[in-house]
Design a protein around this motif. Structure first.
Motif, PDB file in Angstrom:
ATOM      1  N   SER A   9     -13.690   8.781  -0.027  1.00 45.23           N
ATOM      2  CA  SER A   9     -12.592   9.236   0.814  1.00 45.23           C
ATOM      3  C   SER A   9     -12.011   8.089   1.625  1.00 45.23           C
ATOM      4  CB  SER A   9     -13.089  10.342   1.745  1.00 45.23           C
ATOM      5  OG  SER A   9     -12.089  10.661   2.665  1.00 45.23           O
ATOM      6  N   ALA A  10     -12.901   7.279   2.185  1.00 47.17           N
ATOM      7  CA  ALA A  10     -12.441   6.180   3.034  1.00 47.17           C
ATOM      8  C   ALA A  10     -11.645   5.165   2.224  1.00 47.17           C
ATOM      9  CB  ALA A  10     -13.636   5.494   3.687  1.00 47.17           C
ATOM     10  N   VAL A  11     -12.137   4.826   1.055  1.00 47.31           N
ATOM     11  CA  VAL A  11     -11.428   3.855   0.231  1.00 47.31           C
ATOM     12  C   VAL A  11     -10.155   4.466  -0.318  1.00 47.31           C
ATOM     13  CG1 VAL A  11     -11.573   2.467  -1.854  1.00 47.31           C
ATOM     14  CG2 VAL A  11     -13.547   2.649  -0.348  1.00 47.31           C
TER      15      VAL A  11
ATOM     16  N   SER B 211      -8.155   6.726   0.782  1.00 45.06           N
ATOM     17  CA  SER B 211      -7.023   6.903   1.678  1.00 45.06           C
ATOM     18  C   SER B 211      -6.252   5.615   1.857  1.00 45.06           C
ATOM     19  CB  SER B 211      -7.508   7.428   3.032  1.00 45.06           C
ATOM     20  OG  SER B 211      -8.327   6.472   3.648  1.00 45.06           O
ATOM     21  N   ALA B 212      -6.955   4.483   1.808  1.00 41.21           N
ATOM     22  CA  ALA B 212      -6.260   3.199   1.934  1.00 41.21           C
ATOM     23  C   ALA B 212      -5.474   2.874   0.674  1.00 41.21           C
ATOM     24  CB  ALA B 212      -7.260   2.079   2.199  1.00 41.21           C
ATOM     25  N   LEU B 213      -5.953   3.356  -0.453  1.00 41.12           N
ATOM     26  CA  LEU B 213      -5.289   3.050  -1.707  1.00 41.12           C
ATOM     27  C   LEU B 213      -4.075   3.921  -1.955  1.00 41.12           C
ATOM     28  CD1 LEU B 213      -8.400   2.670  -3.995  1.00 41.12           C
ATOM     29  CD2 LEU B 213      -6.816   0.880  -3.365  1.00 41.12           C
TER      30      LEU B 213
ATOM     31  N   ALA C 218      -1.740   5.173   0.365  1.00 45.92           N
ATOM     32  CA  ALA C 218      -0.623   5.240   1.317  1.00 45.92           C
ATOM     33  C   ALA C 218       0.683   4.943   0.606  1.00 45.92           C
ATOM     34  CB  ALA C 218      -0.846   4.225   2.431  1.00 45.92           C
TER      35      ALA C 218
ATOM     36  N   ILE D 299       7.660   1.512  -4.559  1.00 42.17           N
ATOM     37  CA  ILE D 299       6.502   1.184  -5.373  1.00 42.17           C
ATOM     38  C   ILE D 299       5.444   2.147  -4.883  1.00 42.17           C
ATOM     39  CG2 ILE D 299       4.810  -0.561  -5.955  1.00 42.17           C
ATOM     40  CD1 ILE D 299       6.895  -2.667  -5.208  1.00 42.17           C
ATOM     41  N   ASP D 300       5.203   3.152  -5.657  1.00 40.78           N
ATOM     42  CA  ASP D 300       4.416   4.260  -5.140  1.00 40.78           C
ATOM     43  C   ASP D 300       3.017   4.326  -5.718  1.00 40.78           C
ATOM     44  OD1 ASP D 300       6.500   5.241  -3.586  1.00 40.78           O
ATOM     45  OD2 ASP D 300       7.356   6.249  -5.319  1.00 40.78           O
ATOM     46  N   PRO D 301       2.004   3.995  -4.919  1.00 41.65           N
ATOM     47  CA  PRO D 301       0.652   4.393  -5.295  1.00 41.65           C
ATOM     48  C   PRO D 301       0.576   5.925  -5.301  1.00 41.65           C
ATOM     49  CG  PRO D 301       0.602   2.731  -3.566  1.00 41.65           C
ATOM     50  CD  PRO D 301       2.015   3.223  -3.690  1.00 41.65           C
ATOM     51  N   PRO D 302      -0.515   6.485  -5.796  1.00 45.51           N
ATOM     52  CA  PRO D 302      -0.610   7.936  -5.854  1.00 45.51           C
ATOM     53  C   PRO D 302      -0.438   8.570  -4.474  1.00 45.51           C
ATOM     54  CG  PRO D 302      -2.505   6.900  -6.889  1.00 45.51           C
ATOM     55  CD  PRO D 302      -1.704   5.825  -6.254  1.00 45.51           C
TER      56      PRO D 302
ATOM     57  N   LEU E  45       8.254  -4.107 -11.811  1.00 44.21           N
ATOM     58  CA  LEU E  45       7.968  -3.385 -10.572  1.00 44.21           C
ATOM     59  C   LEU E  45       8.613  -4.055  -9.369  1.00 44.21           C
ATOM     60  CD1 LEU E  45       6.187  -0.977  -9.476  1.00 44.21           C
ATOM     61  CD2 LEU E  45       4.592  -2.742  -8.774  1.00 44.21           C
TER      62      LEU E  45
ATOM     63  N   ASP F   9       0.879  -2.472   2.207  1.00 50.77           N
ATOM     64  CA  ASP F   9       0.916  -1.923   0.851  1.00 50.77           C
ATOM     65  C   ASP F   9       1.565  -2.906  -0.120  1.00 50.77           C
ATOM     66  OD1 ASP F   9      -0.341   0.627   1.378  1.00 50.77           O
ATOM     67  OD2 ASP F   9       1.446   1.084   2.543  1.00 50.77           O
TER      68      ASP F   9
ATOM     69  N   ARG G 175      -1.028  -5.402  -0.930  1.00 56.97           N
ATOM     70  CA  ARG G 175      -1.969  -4.899  -1.937  1.00 56.97           C
ATOM     71  C   ARG G 175      -1.415  -5.077  -3.342  1.00 56.97           C
ATOM     72  NH1 ARG G 175      -2.391   0.081  -4.411  1.00 56.97           N
ATOM     73  NH2 ARG G 175      -4.460   0.587  -5.199  1.00 56.97           N
ATOM     74  N   VAL G 176      -0.135  -4.757  -3.518  1.00 62.38           N
ATOM     75  CA  VAL G 176       0.495  -4.936  -4.831  1.00 62.38           C
ATOM     76  C   VAL G 176       0.475  -6.412  -5.228  1.00 62.38           C
ATOM     77  CG1 VAL G 176       2.671  -4.783  -6.103  1.00 62.38           C
ATOM     78  CG2 VAL G 176       1.935  -2.879  -4.658  1.00 62.38           C
TER      79      VAL G 176
ATOM     80  N   MET H 130      -6.029   4.610   7.983  1.00 65.35           N
ATOM     81  CA  MET H 130      -7.269   3.850   7.976  1.00 65.35           C
ATOM     82  C   MET H 130      -7.058   2.525   8.708  1.00 65.35           C
ATOM     83  SD  MET H 130      -9.423   2.341   4.726  1.00 65.35           S
ATOM     84  CE  MET H 130     -10.510   3.717   4.404  1.00 65.35           C
TER      85      MET H 130
ATOM     86  N   ALA I  80     -15.825   0.541   4.806  1.00 64.30           N
ATOM     87  CA  ALA I  80     -15.824   1.067   3.439  1.00 64.30           C
ATOM     88  C   ALA I  80     -16.216  -0.016   2.447  1.00 64.30           C
ATOM     89  CB  ALA I  80     -14.439   1.626   3.090  1.00 64.30           C
TER      90      ALA I  80
ATOM     91  N   LEU J 112      -8.834  -4.718  -2.362  1.00 64.46           N
ATOM     92  CA  LEU J 112      -7.384  -4.588  -2.242  1.00 64.46           C
ATOM     93  C   LEU J 112      -7.021  -3.585  -1.136  1.00 64.46           C
ATOM     94  CD1 LEU J 112      -7.054  -6.451  -4.618  1.00 64.46           C
ATOM     95  CD2 LEU J 112      -5.489  -4.801  -5.655  1.00 64.46           C
ATOM     96  N   ALA J 113      -7.869  -2.586  -0.962  1.00 60.70           N
ATOM     97  CA  ALA J 113      -7.659  -1.666   0.161  1.00 60.70           C
ATOM     98  C   ALA J 113      -7.806  -2.416   1.482  1.00 60.70           C
ATOM     99  CB  ALA J 113      -8.659  -0.512   0.085  1.00 60.70           C
TER     100      ALA J 113
ATOM    101  N   VAL K  93      -7.231  -5.649   1.846  1.00 60.54           N
ATOM    102  CA  VAL K  93      -6.027  -6.485   1.935  1.00 60.54           C
ATOM    103  C   VAL K  93      -4.897  -5.693   2.590  1.00 60.54           C
ATOM    104  CG1 VAL K  93      -4.167  -7.498   0.540  1.00 60.54           C
ATOM    105  CG2 VAL K  93      -6.539  -8.061   0.025  1.00 60.54           C
ATOM    106  N   ALA K  94      -4.743  -4.451   2.169  1.00 58.17           N
ATOM    107  CA  ALA K  94      -3.644  -3.634   2.692  1.00 58.17           C
ATOM    108  C   ALA K  94      -3.799  -3.333   4.174  1.00 58.17           C
ATOM    109  CB  ALA K  94      -3.548  -2.328   1.904  1.00 58.17           C
ATOM    110  N   ARG K  95      -5.038  -3.272   4.635  1.00 59.02           N
ATOM    111  CA  ARG K  95      -5.293  -2.843   6.017  1.00 59.02           C
ATOM    112  C   ARG K  95      -5.651  -3.992   6.948  1.00 59.02           C
ATOM    113  NH1 ARG K  95      -2.308   1.030   5.355  1.00 59.02           N
ATOM    114  NH2 ARG K  95      -2.987   2.570   3.839  1.00 59.02           N
TER     115      ARG K  95
ATOM    116  N   GLU L 195      -3.324   2.762 -10.548  1.00 58.32           N
ATOM    117  CA  GLU L 195      -2.235   3.738 -10.539  1.00 58.32           C
ATOM    118  C   GLU L 195      -0.901   3.092 -10.925  1.00 58.32           C
ATOM    119  OE1 GLU L 195      -3.387   2.335  -7.892  1.00 58.32           O
ATOM    120  OE2 GLU L 195      -1.693   1.722  -6.662  1.00 58.32           O
ATOM    121  N   LEU L 196      -0.831   1.766 -10.900  1.00 60.54           N
ATOM    122  CA  LEU L 196       0.407   1.075 -11.252  1.00 60.54           C
ATOM    123  C   LEU L 196       0.528   0.842 -12.757  1.00 60.54           C
ATOM    124  CD1 LEU L 196       0.539  -1.558  -8.349  1.00 60.54           C
ATOM    125  CD2 LEU L 196       1.822   0.578  -8.540  1.00 60.54           C
TER     126      LEU L 196
END
Lengths: 176, 142
Positions: free
Chosen positions: A14-16, A18-20, A22, A31-34, A95, A146, A149-150, B1, B9, B100-101, B103-105, B140-141
């Motif tokens: 869950s913790a991971v 939610s970060a993935l 957003a 550019i939409d993650p899930p 992308l 985000d 991350r990409v 987060m 995490a 990567l999560a 990295v985003a945060r 997902e990409l």
């Protein structure tokens, strides 16, 4: 997946997760993650400086793609080795260029590649290393997490393909 | 987060990864599969250092580092070298996602470190027999 804790699996996932998940919105395109599992993460448009940053990466991807194309034309026998790299960059470009709709995707003049397999490969490796540095720098300076991350994924992919080019025997296995 | 949540995490995932690599190393013969043994051993050392660094980063962020679980799940049999190899590739792939999560945060030095570690895990998948991907850590990409 091996190695999940017996007692905290749900919490970690869950913790991971939610970060993935957003939402990521850049300039006029997405550019939409899930979608977030709880739907609570707001879309946060990044600051304008990120658009310039993405344009820089797009230009580098176009340049690197031109090098790959020129190397393939110069040494057709390299096609099986370089085609996966070019395909990955094409996906990255598709992308990211969509995320800077207002910016012109630059055209890149085909570079001159010296004849010979070794020289062509060396030129591609140098080009990929330059791309890697540019994407990494963009990732580190991105205001949007985000987007970072990409870009981190693009950097990781470029590093993987670079490693495969450095040692063609590596990375030829089937994906797990 | 928050950054701290992402660090915790990542640390929790790292505990599991390190534990699993310990199992994989114990089930890999140095004499029969030297290349795999070396790759698994190098990964174990890298992840041990990564866990230690994550503990420091969590403390720097004002948190109490999450503890390791007593034991972790293993998916399927991990006896033959190809099974060990696949499991190790899976560990590194999962590690890239987690980092990567982070990295985003994060930003600054933490993001720099997370990107370096994510890149290492992505490349190490190839050493373990995996293939280069278009979107490592962001499936997902695809």
């Amino acid at each position: 997946m091996p190695g999940r804790p017996l007692t905290r699996r749900t919490a970690v996932v869950s913790a991971v997760g939610s970060a993935l998940t957003a939402p990521f919105v850049l300039a006029a395109c997405d550019i939409d993650p899930p979608a977030s599992s709880d739907g609570s993460s707001p879309a946060t448009p990044p600051p304008p400086e990120d658009a310039e940053l993405v344009a820089t990466v797009v230009a580098e991807l176009v340049r690197a793609g031109a090098v790959l194309e020129a190397a393939t034309l110069s040494v057709p026998a390299l096609t099986p080795l370089l085609e996966p790299v070019a395909a990955a960059h094409a996906d990255h470009l598709a992308l990211l260029s969509g995320a800077v709709a207002d910016a012109d995707v630059p055209a890149s003049e085909p570079p001159a590649i010296a004849a010979g397999r070794a020289r062509a490969l060396a030129a591609v490796r140098r080009s990929e290393q330059r791309l890697q540095r540019a994407v990494r720098q963009a990732c580190l300076t991105a205001a949007s997490g985000d987007l970072a991350r990409v870009l981190a994924s693009v950097a990781a992919s470029t590093a993987q393909h670079g490693a495969a080019l450095a040692d063609p025997a590596v990375g030829q296995a089937e994906a797990p | 987060m928050s950054t701290l949540d992402a660090l915790q995490a990542a640390l929790a995932e790292e505990h599991a990864t390190l534990w699993t690599y310990g199992v994989l190393g114990a089930r890999t013969s140095q004499s029969a599969s030297p290349a795999l043994y070396d790759a698994v051993t190098a990964a174990y050392r890298r992840h041990r250092a990564r866990r230690d660094q994550l503990r420091l980063l969590v403390r720097d962020a004002g948190g109490e580092p999450v503890a390791a679980a007593v034991a972790y799940e293993l998916d399927g049999a991990l006896v033959r070298p190809p099974q060990v190899q696949r499991a190790a590739v899976g560990l590194e792939a999962a590690g890239v996602e987690t980092l990567l999560a982070l990295v985003a945060r994060s930003s600054g030095e933490v993001r720099d470190w997370a990107l370096t570690e994510a890149t290492w895990s992505a490349v190490w998948q190839l050493e373990l027999g995996g293939a280069a991907q278009t979107w490592p850590g962001a499936p997902e990409l695809d």
